[in-house]
Design an enzyme around this catalytic site. Structure first.
Site, PDB file in Angstrom:
ATOM      1  N   ARG A 297       0.827  -1.217   0.000  1.00 60.02           N
ATOM      2  CA  ARG A 297       0.000   0.000   0.000  1.00 60.02           C
ATOM      3  C   ARG A 297       0.854   1.256   0.000  1.00 60.02           C
ATOM      4  O   ARG A 297       0.519   2.247  -0.646  1.00 60.02           O
ATOM      5  CB  ARG A 297      -0.935  -0.039   1.214  1.00 60.02           C
ATOM      6  N   TYR A 438      -6.599  -0.130  -6.534  1.00 56.47           N
ATOM      7  CA  TYR A 438      -5.958  -1.423  -6.213  1.00 56.47           C
ATOM      8  C   TYR A 438      -5.223  -1.441  -4.868  1.00 56.47           C
ATOM      9  O   TYR A 438      -5.054  -0.425  -4.252  1.00 56.47           O
ATOM     10  CB  TYR A 438      -5.165  -1.971  -7.388  1.00 56.47           C
ATOM     11  N   GLU A 439      -4.892  -2.645  -4.414  1.00 60.48           N
ATOM     12  CA  GLU A 439      -4.344  -2.858  -3.056  1.00 60.48           C
ATOM     13  C   GLU A 439      -5.286  -2.359  -1.972  1.00 60.48           C
ATOM     14  O   GLU A 439      -4.841  -1.825  -0.946  1.00 60.48           O
ATOM     15  CB  GLU A 439      -2.960  -2.206  -2.898  1.00 60.48           C
ATOM     16  N   GLY A 440      -6.571  -2.545  -2.177  1.00 57.75           N
ATOM     17  CA  GLY A 440      -7.553  -2.050  -1.203  1.00 57.75           C
ATOM     18  C   GLY A 440      -8.024  -0.672  -1.613  1.00 57.75           C
ATOM     19  O   GLY A 440      -7.242   0.287  -1.553  1.00 57.75           O
ATOM     20  N   GLN A 445      -9.205   1.813   2.741  1.00 57.45           N
ATOM     21  CA  GLN A 445      -8.165   2.524   3.496  1.00 57.45           C
ATOM     22  C   GLN A 445      -8.793   3.361   4.600  1.00 57.45           C
ATOM     23  O   GLN A 445      -8.272   3.436   5.720  1.00 57.45           O
ATOM     24  CB  GLN A 445      -7.349   3.443   2.569  1.00 57.45           C
TER      25      GLN A 445
END
Lengths: 601, 601
Positions: A297, A438-440, A445
């Site tokens: 992240r 992406y990546e959450g 977040q």
């Protein structure tokens, strides 16, 4: 020639004057480095980025070619790929034992800023390879390290991360890929993964896939997920490449941007012949993945920042060159560069303030990483590692939200030209839009910030983070020039303290949903306050430099730091105060409105 | 099937309940129309849009083909083009004398919302043809009307607008295209134009270009610009198509979006053989162009709105269908549609509030147009035409800023899928980005608002606009349920009044540049207040309906109106208060920072 990716003067300012990175080199871990070597590293990275990587950005946008299971990357990637590997840039801050360069993370981030700003799609391959390697280093057993680690850190092989499935995106626990234990201790893997960056390509002889899967009979949800190492080609005892491991690419996505990065669908074990080794313990896959997730992240935040700083440099150069319209107060003097028009200037200063806030935040996160490494006691180590955990959703979520805004301003400064593919700002805007997803997603977040990070360890680390902000405010108050700005930032700081406590309490009570409907606004307010802090810290640093009789050529830079801080605190943070009021209000409409009321079916 | 472009229930609500459009039909000008015919028109437009135009959106994104001076549009455009012309949709609100349908503009806007939401690139051709025709109607002489007008309003021929040149974008006065008067009263035109939407294509036998050029010897700058009618093929006395008029397309742009719209570079008179006729008076070209510019700018707002409402409908349908993750307060019940997650819901409500604010604003602008037409006294006519002038930068600037945000939320709700070209929200976001740029960048819109519109006629029309807002506040205060919202809106209204006066005064004084550095924030604050007003007006209307015992199936709609208003006032307008404080503060950093301080060269 204009600074093409990042303003080197500002890079140096943050490294040496704000973050005082050379202090790290007083420790024997970094004894090989000093100001001279650090500057040389940044210069070399900058040179490679500008001369070799940047020219691939536009041609790479034409995308990758999928044909019968193979994925061919843009031809122009070959040469910079080779140079990047040769230059040993992939594992700059990692342990020399496994092929890393052992430099401070802070310096590696500065180098990566240039690489990413030059072509983020190209750098995705290396970022993922690094992530996969790090996972092997942290979780793998000795044999796995021996087989894979050097090959990954050197970039000889590439790495990926196989999480997402068609019905398991944000909800990773819903995944359906299975692993069946074989008598020899290996596992047969079966499943389909999507959205795999660099899942297949022709640049390296092997690709190593860390894969999330469920061992047959394991619990449902995230508690039953394990992590496996699944290479594209199996590896023989002697380390050479063995037979094909039944990892088949079934297609690539056609996307808005980052088209030079192949986003693959992969089928594992379609012929019943895909073998993986367990990485870490059974059913601890999610926990282990999360060790890496923070790094991943933070990398996405760096991507947003790298692209935003490139967009700012382009827009600034354009605004200084493009002549159009007269100066408002000198209408008779004819047309002038558009940087003289107040609204263009406002957009540029908005871009500058955000890009500089990003740079300080990201380099500061590097300092935290380095302090974790150097810490001589557990208290210090914990302080910095928890600080990093708090900063992660801000770096991933807030920075990428702002990066997309900065890139949009970049297009706007160019006017109609900015909408045309001939100009880099157009691609940078398209590329930047993925980072919020992406990546959450940034929604996730924001939930991470409110749900986990604010209250982590009884809120002590978060209070510690806020105490750092207060310290800078107190420093700035001692300066006559900066005191009015410090007082304004303090007002936001005080309101933020009240609001974050009230929201965190609400999030643990009956109104949990209405509280989480404010999680994204809270992330924004937290990011605003953080940038306000970092820009004030910059102003304090600049003022000290001005007091010390700097070279004349440095005056505009230092004075610019103070103006940028003033702009941000007087404009952005005024808006933040309004946002904080709305968060505190915690209106129930988002939750109270019925699903039907959103619109007819 | 989900509502695919716009929520018909809301379209009908604004037309009939909020704007009471049938009241217009009490006037004999619109005597042919009634509720039934109006609803039929909207239904037919909706049907054509969904069945014939919408399917061309994605294939049209592949773009137009330029080859040796010709431009070929996407093949799939042919059939809907023909149907659109056959159905006489191009000049819905124009005079039947010249082939228009004479319907209320408000109704035409509702129909256009569907057409544009179905494929904005396709509709650009017709929008520009309409604009060119309107210009001929307003400024042209009888012969010009006879030659061109019916052919344009019917859509038999297409029209464009030739303003921009490589060095004359926002600064139109810098243009270099020249016109030399011929003995027969015509003019020989020579020059090059860029960014011409629909400048060349294969869909119509002729294209009529209104061209801005400078007659040889005319004054410099905007005072020396004249307007000419330059057809692609000259027109014979009998109205048939004559010889080629030396208007040559030299290329088309490759853009971020609206790829189905050919953005052409044109050379006029490259062989010395391009003939134009003066349209309107010599050297009055800019003034005449500005008559049309307001219409063109309102059309861009409508484009932003049409695309945003389509993105909202897609995101809403997706969020209702896509199952992912458990409900926060019912974790044991398994995965649910993502509309149940607070942050997804927040994004949807943010989209809804903005889309509905846009719809009310744009339909209200239709009412203003219609009132100008119906006005029996000069005072009324002036009131509505000046109101339209005030609304124009809000419609063009604020609506398109928000439309891009809405489309970005649309992508975010889809997650990773939203970034892929397989899903319409991806294209809608790319398409939407141009609206903030063309027909005067939104920076220019904000200067128009602060520099011209606020102070126009001693500020009386602007005060009249604000008085309308106050009237709705007072109405809402009489309702127990809405009174708290009315009080909150009033607080913003009061602050806005103070701030706009202080900024307008500053804009006429020494700090003019610092004042104009706040023009875009002022535009945003003005738009926020306007949407707050329109959403409160909706809530008042909905509450009346609820008091009148509506059908049960209508309850969620009306209750949703009140929730949406509450969301907007409690969240967005809280932020607006912060923004107003910053505007009032009028920090000097944007102007005070030196050009060098923006960054190293």
């Amino acid at each position: 020639m204009a600074q093409p990716i990042a303003d080197r003067r500002d890079v140096d300012f943050v490294l040496h004057e704000q973050m005082e990175v050379t202090r790290l080199t007083e420790n024997e871990t970094f004894a090989e480095f000093n100001k001279k070597t650090i500057d040389m590293i940044v210069s070399e990275a900058r040179s490679l980025a500008i001369k070799e990587i940047m020219p691939t950005q536009e041609p790479g946008d034409a995308g990758c070619v999928f044909d019968g299971g193979t994925v061919t990357l843009p031809e122009c990637y070959s040469r910079p790929w080779e140079l990047f590997i040769e230059g040993e840039w992939l594992a700059m801050a990692d342990t020399p034992e496994w092929g890393g360069q052992g430099m401070p993370k802070t310096v590696a981030l500065a180098a990566n800023e240039y690489f990413i700003g030059a072509n983020v799609a190209f750098m995705l391959y290396h970022g993922l390879t690094h992530g996969a390697a790090k996972m092997v280093e942290e979780i793998g057993n000795d044999a796995q390290k021996k087989t894979y680690l050097k090959k990954l850190y050197s970039g000889e092989w590439a790495g990926t991360m196989l999480l997402t499935e068609a019905c398991a995106g944000s909800d990773v626990g819903a995944l359906e890929t299975t692993a069946r234990k074989n008598p020899d201790g290996t596992y047969s893997i079966t499943g389909s993964k999507i959205f795999i960056s660099g899942g297949e390509h022709n640049m390296t002889p092997n690709i190593v896939h860390p894969v999330l899967a469920r061992i047959e009979g394991a619990p449902e949800g995230t508690r039953g997920i394990s992590l496996f190492l699944v290479p594209k080609y199996r590896v023989n005892e002697d380390g050479s490449i063995g037979e094909f491991n039944d990892v088949v690419c079934t297609g690539i996505e056609h996307k808005m941007g980052i088209n030079g990065s192949a986003t693959c669908s992969l089928t594992l074990g379609g012929s019943g012949n895909c073998i993986g080794e367990l990485l870490g313990e059974e059913n601890k896959g999610m926990r282990n993945m999360f060790i890496m997730m923070n790094d991943a992240r933070q990398l996405v935040g760096l991507q947003g920042f790298g692209v935003a700083t490139a967009s700012y440099m382009h827009a600034l150069a354009y605004a200084r060159e493009r002549v159009q319209g007269a100066n408002m107060v000198k209408p008779k003097e004819g047309s002038v560069p558009i940087i003289q028009h107040p609204d263009v200037r406002r957009q540029l200063l908005e871009m500058k303030a955000n890009v500089e806030g990003m740079r300080s935040l990201i380099y500061f996160s590097g300092i935290c990483h380095d302090m974790v490494k150097l810490a001589e006691d557990e208290e210090t180590r914990l302080e910095y590692s928890q600080l990093l955990e708090i900063l992660t959703p801000i770096i991933k979520g807030y920075v990428t939200d702002k990066a997309n805004e900065v890139c949009s301003h970049g297009v706007q400064v160019y006017g109609g030209y900015g909408y045309c593919r001939d100009f880099p700002v157009e691609q940078l805007l398209r590329d930047s839009r993925i980072f919020q997803i992406y990546e959450g997603t940034n929604g996730i977040q924001s939930m991470d910030l409110l749900g986990r990070k604010v209250g982590m360890s009884k809120g002590k680390p978060f209070m510690g983070f806020l105490a750092r902000i207060k310290k800078t405010i107190d420093q700035a108050k001692e300066s006559e020039a900066l005191s009015p700005l410090a007082v304004k930032l303090e007002a936001v700081y005080t309101r933020f303290n009240e609001v974050v406590v009230s929201l965190a309490n609400a999030a643990m009570g009956e109104k949990v949903q209405s509280a989480f409907a404010q999680s994204h606004p809270l992330l924004t307010a937290t990011g605003d306050l953080t940038f306000g802090w970092l820009l004030l810290w910059r102003a304090v640093t600049a003022e000290k430099a001005l007091a010390g009789k700097p070279k004349k050529k440095d005056l505009p830079f230092y004075e610019g730091q103070i103006k940028t801080c003033a702009y941000y605190i007087n404009n952005t943070l005024a808006v933040t105060l309004g946002r904080l009021a709305a968060i505190e209000d915690m209106d129930d409409a988002v939750i109270g409105i019925s699903e039907e009321s959103f619109g007819s079916k």
